[in-house]
Design an enzyme around this catalytic site. Structure first.
Site, PDB file in Angstrom:
ATOM      1  N   ARG A  30       0.830  -1.241  -0.077  1.00  0.00           N
ATOM      2  CA  ARG A  30      -0.007   0.130   0.076  1.00  0.00           C
ATOM      3  C   ARG A  30       0.839   1.170  -0.081  1.00  0.00           C
ATOM      4  NH1 ARG A  30      -5.069  -1.768   0.578  1.00  0.00           N
ATOM      5  NH2 ARG A  30      -5.396  -3.782   1.699  1.00  0.00           N
ATOM      6  N   ASP A  31       0.410   2.250  -1.041  1.00  0.00           N
ATOM      7  CA  ASP A  31       1.323   3.603  -0.799  1.00  0.00           C
ATOM      8  C   ASP A  31       0.954   4.045   0.483  1.00  0.00           C
ATOM      9  OD1 ASP A  31       2.102   5.353  -3.351  1.00  0.00           O
ATOM     10  OD2 ASP A  31       1.767   6.328  -1.415  1.00  0.00           O
ATOM     11  N   ILE A  32       2.087   4.519   0.825  1.00  0.00           N
ATOM     12  CA  ILE A  32       2.128   5.542   2.341  1.00  0.00           C
ATOM     13  C   ILE A  32       1.123   6.719   2.237  1.00  0.00           C
ATOM     14  CG2 ILE A  32       4.186   6.851   1.836  1.00  0.00           C
ATOM     15  CD1 ILE A  32       5.183   5.651   4.552  1.00  0.00           C
ATOM     16  N   ASN A  88       4.437   6.654 -13.534  1.00  0.00           N
ATOM     17  CA  ASN A  88       4.961   8.095 -13.672  1.00  0.00           C
ATOM     18  C   ASN A  88       6.402   7.694 -14.153  1.00  0.00           C
ATOM     19  OD1 ASN A  88       2.729   9.521 -12.771  1.00  0.00           O
ATOM     20  ND2 ASN A  88       3.314   8.937 -10.778  1.00  0.00           N
ATOM     21  N   VAL A  97      10.339   8.296  -6.907  1.00  0.00           N
ATOM     22  CA  VAL A  97      11.098   7.122  -6.726  1.00  0.00           C
ATOM     23  C   VAL A  97      11.560   6.224  -7.583  1.00  0.00           C
ATOM     24  CG1 VAL A  97      11.241   4.596  -5.408  1.00  0.00           C
ATOM     25  CG2 VAL A  97      10.057   6.439  -4.246  1.00  0.00           C
ATOM     26  N   HIS A 101       7.632   1.405 -11.002  1.00  0.00           N
ATOM     27  CA  HIS A 101       6.524   0.806 -10.433  1.00  0.00           C
ATOM     28  C   HIS A 101       5.177   1.248 -10.951  1.00  0.00           C
ATOM     29  CE1 HIS A 101       7.827   4.890  -8.667  1.00  0.00           C
ATOM     30  NE2 HIS A 101       6.396   5.226  -8.527  1.00  0.00           N
ATOM     31  N   HIS A 103       1.133   2.072 -10.024  1.00  0.00           N
ATOM     32  CA  HIS A 103       0.215   2.527  -9.140  1.00  0.00           C
ATOM     33  C   HIS A 103      -1.184   1.856  -9.511  1.00  0.00           C
ATOM     34  CE1 HIS A 103       2.405   6.240  -7.638  1.00  0.00           C
ATOM     35  NE2 HIS A 103       2.967   5.932  -8.659  1.00  0.00           N
TER      36      HIS A 103
HETATM   37  P1  AMP Z   1       6.070   8.190  -8.040  1.00  0.00           P
HETATM   38  O1  AMP Z   1       5.697   9.737  -7.649  1.00  0.00           O
HETATM   39  O2  AMP Z   1       5.227   7.466  -9.006  1.00  0.00           O
HETATM   40  O3  AMP Z   1       7.390   7.965  -8.015  1.00  0.00           O
HETATM   41  O4  AMP Z   1       5.470   7.408  -6.731  1.00  0.00           O
HETATM   42  C1  AMP Z   1       6.151   7.013  -5.527  1.00  0.00           C
HETATM   43  C2  AMP Z   1       5.155   6.596  -4.521  1.00  0.00           C
HETATM   44  O5  AMP Z   1       5.624   6.025  -3.310  1.00  0.00           O
HETATM   45  C3  AMP Z   1       4.293   7.913  -3.997  1.00  0.00           C
HETATM   46  O6  AMP Z   1       3.033   7.562  -4.121  1.00  0.00           O
HETATM   47  C4  AMP Z   1       4.658   7.775  -2.617  1.00  0.00           C
HETATM   48  O7  AMP Z   1       3.704   8.176  -1.528  1.00  0.00           O
HETATM   49  C5  AMP Z   1       5.237   6.264  -2.373  1.00  0.00           C
HETATM   50  N1  AMP Z   1       5.821   5.944  -0.969  1.00  0.00           N
HETATM   51  C6  AMP Z   1       7.037   6.884  -0.811  1.00  0.00           C
HETATM   52  N2  AMP Z   1       7.626   6.067   0.141  1.00  0.00           N
HETATM   53  C7  AMP Z   1       6.841   4.912   0.593  1.00  0.00           C
HETATM   54  C8  AMP Z   1       7.085   3.966   1.529  1.00  0.00           C
HETATM   55  N3  AMP Z   1       7.875   3.759   2.461  1.00  0.00           N
HETATM   56  N4  AMP Z   1       5.876   3.019   1.647  1.00  0.00           N
HETATM   57  C9  AMP Z   1       5.066   3.240   0.652  1.00  0.00           C
HETATM   58  N5  AMP Z   1       4.914   3.943  -0.306  1.00  0.00           N
HETATM   59  C10 AMP Z   1       5.862   4.735  -0.370  1.00  0.00           C
END
Ligand code: AMP
Length: 117
Positions: A30-32, A88, A97, A101, A103
């Site tokens: 799950r996204d944080i 993204n 990140v 990945h 979403h």
């Molecule tokens: P992006 O903007 O496509 O690179 O998405 C990165 C996603 O990772 C964002 O939606 C963040 O909220 C999510 N994220 C960052 N750190 C964590 C974490 N430790 N656990 C879960 N999701 C995370």
């Protein structure tokens, strides 16, 4: 590993995450900072920073991410109601990140997307 990100740390269980699925190819958690009632990230175990780095020989990596997301949606019972998948890539899409990945967003009607900021 050359591309060490927070997602790699989650895969290595160095930091906690709400993991909903894992197999030899990918992990889903799950996204944080959820942007919808359901917001799950599907991350390949293959080291690929962005979609722009994906090689033709790695097409299966993205196929597996999509299949895992679709399977999850069916299993959780919201496939019929609908969902969105998003990847993204780099700055203008807001990638933060740098490990590829996908979403998965669901659980309510979703707004339109792609509006320039
Ligand atoms: P992006 O903007 O496509 O690179 O998405 C990165 C996603 O990772 C964002 O939606 C963040 O909220 C999510 N994220 C960052 N750190 C964590 C974490 N430790 N656990 C879960 N999701 C995370």
């Amino acid at each position: 590993m050359s591309n060490d990100t927070i997602f790699h740390r989650i895969m290595r269980r160095e930091i906690p995450a709400d993991i909903v699925y894992e197999d030899e190819h990918l992990i889903a958690f799950r996204d944080i900072a959820p942007q919808a009632p359901v917001h799950v990230l599907f991350v390949p175990k293959t080291d690929i920073p962005t979609l722009d780095d994906l090689q033709p020989a790695q097409a299966e990596v993205v196929g597996r991410l999509l299949l895992a997301a679709a399977d999850y949606a069916r299993r959780e019972g919201f496939a019929g109601d609908g969902y969105r998948v998003v990847i993204n890539c780099n700055a203008n899409a807001g990638q933060t990140v740098f490990q590829l990945h996908l979403h998965l967003l669901a659980g309510a009607p979703l707004g339109r997307f792609g509006t320039p900021r």
